[in-house]
Design a protein around this motif. Sequence first.
Motif, PDB file in Angstrom:
ATOM      1  N   GLN A  36      79.033 -59.870  24.654  1.00 26.04           N
ATOM      2  CA  GLN A  36      80.273 -59.302  25.192  1.00 26.04           C
ATOM      3  C   GLN A  36      80.748 -60.116  26.376  1.00 26.04           C
ATOM      4  O   GLN A  36      79.949 -60.496  27.234  1.00 26.04           O
ATOM      5  CB  GLN A  36      80.061 -57.853  25.638  1.00 26.04           C
ATOM      6  CG  GLN A  36      79.957 -56.910  24.499  1.00 26.04           C
ATOM      7  CD  GLN A  36      80.358 -55.502  24.905  1.00 26.04           C
ATOM      8  OE1 GLN A  36      80.602 -55.203  26.055  1.00 26.04           O
ATOM      9  NE2 GLN A  36      80.426 -54.630  23.927  1.00 26.04           N
ATOM     10  N   PHE A  37      82.059 -60.359  26.416  1.00 28.98           N
ATOM     11  CA  PHE A  37      82.717 -60.985  27.554  1.00 28.98           C
ATOM     12  C   PHE A  37      83.560 -59.912  28.226  1.00 28.98           C
ATOM     13  O   PHE A  37      84.278 -59.175  27.548  1.00 28.98           O
ATOM     14  CB  PHE A  37      83.617 -62.139  27.098  1.00 28.98           C
ATOM     15  CG  PHE A  37      82.861 -63.349  26.647  1.00 28.98           C
ATOM     16  CD1 PHE A  37      82.800 -64.478  27.446  1.00 28.98           C
ATOM     17  CD2 PHE A  37      82.212 -63.373  25.416  1.00 28.98           C
ATOM     18  CE1 PHE A  37      82.107 -65.612  27.028  1.00 28.98           C
ATOM     19  CE2 PHE A  37      81.519 -64.494  24.988  1.00 28.98           C
ATOM     20  CZ  PHE A  37      81.473 -65.616  25.797  1.00 28.98           C
ATOM     21  N   MET A  38      83.472 -59.820  29.571  1.00 25.74           N
ATOM     22  CA  MET A  38      84.196 -58.797  30.321  1.00 25.74           C
ATOM     23  C   MET A  38      84.829 -59.396  31.570  1.00 25.74           C
ATOM     24  O   MET A  38      84.414 -60.461  32.032  1.00 25.74           O
ATOM     25  CB  MET A  38      83.220 -57.686  30.739  1.00 25.74           C
ATOM     26  CG  MET A  38      82.577 -56.943  29.578  1.00 25.74           C
ATOM     27  SD  MET A  38      81.206 -55.897  30.107  1.00 25.74           S
ATOM     28  CE  MET A  38      79.869 -57.088  30.107  1.00 25.74           C
ATOM     29  N   VAL A  77      82.466 -62.140  33.031  1.00 29.06           N
ATOM     30  CA  VAL A  77      81.086 -61.671  32.970  1.00 29.06           C
ATOM     31  C   VAL A  77      80.654 -61.729  31.505  1.00 29.06           C
ATOM     32  O   VAL A  77      81.391 -61.281  30.626  1.00 29.06           O
ATOM     33  CB  VAL A  77      80.965 -60.232  33.501  1.00 29.06           C
ATOM     34  CG1 VAL A  77      79.551 -59.712  33.346  1.00 29.06           C
ATOM     35  CG2 VAL A  77      81.412 -60.162  34.958  1.00 29.06           C
ATOM     36  N   VAL A  78      79.482 -62.285  31.248  1.00 27.21           N
ATOM     37  CA  VAL A  78      78.974 -62.387  29.891  1.00 27.21           C
ATOM     38  C   VAL A  78      77.673 -61.589  29.810  1.00 27.21           C
ATOM     39  O   VAL A  78      76.807 -61.727  30.677  1.00 27.21           O
ATOM     40  CB  VAL A  78      78.704 -63.853  29.497  1.00 27.21           C
ATOM     41  CG1 VAL A  78      78.192 -63.946  28.073  1.00 27.21           C
ATOM     42  CG2 VAL A  78      79.953 -64.690  29.684  1.00 27.21           C
ATOM     43  N   ALA A  79      77.563 -60.771  28.765  1.00 27.57           N
ATOM     44  CA  ALA A  79      76.355 -59.974  28.564  1.00 27.57           C
ATOM     45  C   ALA A  79      75.842 -60.162  27.151  1.00 27.57           C
ATOM     46  O   ALA A  79      76.612 -60.074  26.191  1.00 27.57           O
ATOM     47  CB  ALA A  79      76.656 -58.498  28.801  1.00 27.57           C
ATOM     48  N   LYS A 107      70.738 -57.061  27.672  1.00 28.19           N
ATOM     49  CA  LYS A 107      69.494 -57.832  27.755  1.00 28.19           C
ATOM     50  C   LYS A 107      69.579 -58.844  28.893  1.00 28.19           C
ATOM     51  O   LYS A 107      68.651 -59.003  29.660  1.00 28.19           O
ATOM     52  CB  LYS A 107      69.228 -58.545  26.439  1.00 28.19           C
ATOM     53  CG  LYS A 107      68.935 -57.605  25.288  1.00 28.19           C
ATOM     54  CD  LYS A 107      68.669 -58.399  24.026  1.00 28.19           C
ATOM     55  CE  LYS A 107      68.317 -57.488  22.878  1.00 28.19           C
ATOM     56  NZ  LYS A 107      67.973 -58.236  21.674  1.00 28.19           N
ATOM     57  N   GLN A 108      70.722 -59.572  28.970  1.00 25.76           N
ATOM     58  CA  GLN A 108      70.919 -60.590  30.004  1.00 25.76           C
ATOM     59  C   GLN A 108      72.362 -60.558  30.474  1.00 25.76           C
ATOM     60  O   GLN A 108      73.265 -60.201  29.713  1.00 25.76           O
ATOM     61  CB  GLN A 108      70.614 -61.986  29.465  1.00 25.76           C
ATOM     62  CG  GLN A 108      69.169 -62.172  29.063  1.00 25.76           C
ATOM     63  CD  GLN A 108      68.943 -63.522  28.416  1.00 25.76           C
ATOM     64  OE1 GLN A 108      69.722 -63.953  27.570  1.00 25.76           O
ATOM     65  NE2 GLN A 108      67.880 -64.184  28.817  1.00 25.76           N
ATOM     66  N   LEU A 109      72.589 -60.976  31.728  1.00 27.26           N
ATOM     67  CA  LEU A 109      73.926 -61.057  32.319  1.00 27.26           C
ATOM     68  C   LEU A 109      74.158 -62.447  32.894  1.00 27.26           C
ATOM     69  O   LEU A 109      73.220 -63.087  33.363  1.00 27.26           O
ATOM     70  CB  LEU A 109      74.066 -60.060  33.482  1.00 27.26           C
ATOM     71  CG  LEU A 109      74.145 -58.591  33.159  1.00 27.26           C
ATOM     72  CD1 LEU A 109      73.998 -57.770  34.436  1.00 27.26           C
ATOM     73  CD2 LEU A 109      75.459 -58.275  32.474  1.00 27.26           C
ATOM     74  N   ALA A 110      75.412 -62.866  32.894  1.00 27.34           N
ATOM     75  CA  ALA A 110      75.809 -64.110  33.554  1.00 27.34           C
ATOM     76  C   ALA A 110      77.247 -63.960  34.027  1.00 27.34           C
ATOM     77  O   ALA A 110      78.016 -63.171  33.475  1.00 27.34           O
ATOM     78  CB  ALA A 110      75.693 -65.290  32.602  1.00 27.34           C
ATOM     79  N   ILE A 111      77.597 -64.717  35.058  1.00 27.43           N
ATOM     80  CA  ILE A 111      78.966 -64.751  35.580  1.00 27.43           C
ATOM     81  C   ILE A 111      79.437 -66.186  35.495  1.00 27.43           C
ATOM     82  O   ILE A 111      78.693 -67.117  35.858  1.00 27.43           O
ATOM     83  CB  ILE A 111      79.020 -64.245  37.038  1.00 27.43           C
ATOM     84  CG1 ILE A 111      78.493 -62.804  37.113  1.00 27.43           C
ATOM     85  CG2 ILE A 111      80.437 -64.328  37.590  1.00 27.43           C
ATOM     86  CD1 ILE A 111      78.327 -62.278  38.524  1.00 27.43           C
TER      87      ILE A 111
END
Length: 87
Positions: A72-74, A63-65, A52-56
Amino acid sequence: MEMWSRTTGGQIQAVAISANGSLVISADDKGNINSWSRNAEFVGRNDSIFVKQLAISPQGTLVVATTTTGLQFMTPALGPVWSDTKN
Protein backbone atom coordinates in the motif's frame (compact mmCIF):
# COMPACT_ATOMS: atom_id res chain seq x y z
CA MET A 1 16.22 17.04 21.46
CA GLU A 2 12.71 16.82 22.84
CA MET A 3 11.33 13.40 23.75
CA TRP A 4 7.68 12.39 23.47
CA SER A 5 5.60 9.25 23.58
CA ARG A 6 2.15 8.15 22.41
CA THR A 7 -0.21 5.27 23.15
CA THR A 8 -1.31 3.42 20.02
CA GLY A 9 -3.68 0.75 21.32
CA GLY A 10 -1.41 -2.19 20.55
CA GLN A 11 2.19 -3.37 20.47
CA ILE A 12 4.32 -1.55 17.90
CA GLN A 13 5.28 -3.82 14.99
CA ALA A 14 6.96 -1.32 12.62
CA VAL A 15 8.27 2.26 12.69
CA ALA A 16 9.50 4.63 9.97
CA ILE A 17 11.02 8.09 10.37
CA SER A 18 11.41 10.45 7.43
CA ALA A 19 14.92 11.40 6.30
CA ASN A 20 14.61 14.91 7.77
CA GLY A 21 12.87 13.70 10.94
CA SER A 22 9.67 15.64 10.25
CA LEU A 23 7.39 12.58 10.11
CA VAL A 24 7.07 9.46 12.30
CA ILE A 25 4.86 6.53 11.27
CA SER A 26 4.12 3.51 13.47
CA ALA A 27 2.06 0.36 13.01
CA ASP A 28 0.75 -1.86 15.79
CA ASP A 29 -0.47 -5.44 16.11
CA LYS A 30 -4.13 -4.33 16.07
CA GLY A 31 -3.99 -3.05 12.47
CA ASN A 32 -3.52 0.63 13.34
CA ILE A 33 -1.09 2.91 11.53
CA ASN A 34 -0.46 6.32 13.11
CA SER A 35 1.37 9.35 11.76
CA TRP A 36 2.86 12.22 13.80
CA SER A 37 4.86 15.31 13.03
CA ARG A 38 8.27 16.00 14.57
CA ASN A 39 6.67 17.95 17.42
CA ALA A 40 4.25 15.09 18.25
CA GLU A 41 1.20 16.60 16.53
CA PHE A 42 -1.17 13.94 15.20
CA VAL A 43 -1.16 13.81 11.38
CA GLY A 44 -3.32 10.81 10.50
CA ARG A 45 -4.52 7.29 11.18
CA ASN A 46 -5.38 4.22 9.13
CA ASP A 47 -6.94 1.34 11.00
CA SER A 48 -7.70 -1.14 8.27
CA ILE A 49 -4.49 -3.06 7.56
CA PHE A 50 -1.92 -5.21 9.34
CA VAL A 51 1.55 -3.92 8.47
CA LYS A 52 4.74 -5.96 8.18
CA GLN A 53 7.13 -3.12 7.20
CA LEU A 54 6.95 0.67 6.74
CA ALA A 55 8.99 3.15 4.72
CA ILE A 56 8.77 6.86 3.91
CA SER A 57 9.92 8.24 0.55
CA PRO A 58 13.07 10.42 0.62
CA GLN A 59 10.93 13.52 -0.03
CA GLY A 60 8.55 12.57 2.81
CA THR A 61 5.53 12.71 0.51
CA LEU A 62 4.70 9.00 0.37
CA VAL A 63 4.36 6.25 2.97
CA VAL A 64 4.80 2.66 1.78
CA ALA A 65 3.58 -0.34 3.77
CA THR A 66 4.00 -4.03 3.11
CA THR A 67 0.93 -5.67 4.58
CA THR A 68 -0.57 -9.10 5.09
CA THR A 69 -2.47 -8.59 1.82
CA GLY A 70 0.14 -6.86 -0.35
CA LEU A 71 1.57 -3.37 -0.83
CA GLN A 72 0.00 0.00 0.00
CA PHE A 73 1.08 3.54 -0.83
CA MET A 74 -0.37 6.32 1.35
CA THR A 75 -0.07 10.05 1.94
CA PRO A 76 1.66 11.24 5.15
CA ALA A 77 -1.85 11.62 6.61
CA LEU A 78 -2.29 7.90 5.70
CA GLY A 79 -4.89 8.43 3.00
CA PRO A 80 -4.81 5.80 0.24
CA VAL A 81 -2.83 6.49 -2.94
CA TRP A 82 -2.40 3.04 -4.52
CA SER A 83 -2.45 -0.60 -3.46
CA ASP A 84 -1.66 -4.00 -4.90
CA THR A 85 -2.78 -7.26 -3.38
CA LYS A 86 -1.21 -10.67 -3.81
CA ASN A 87 -4.54 -12.29 -4.62
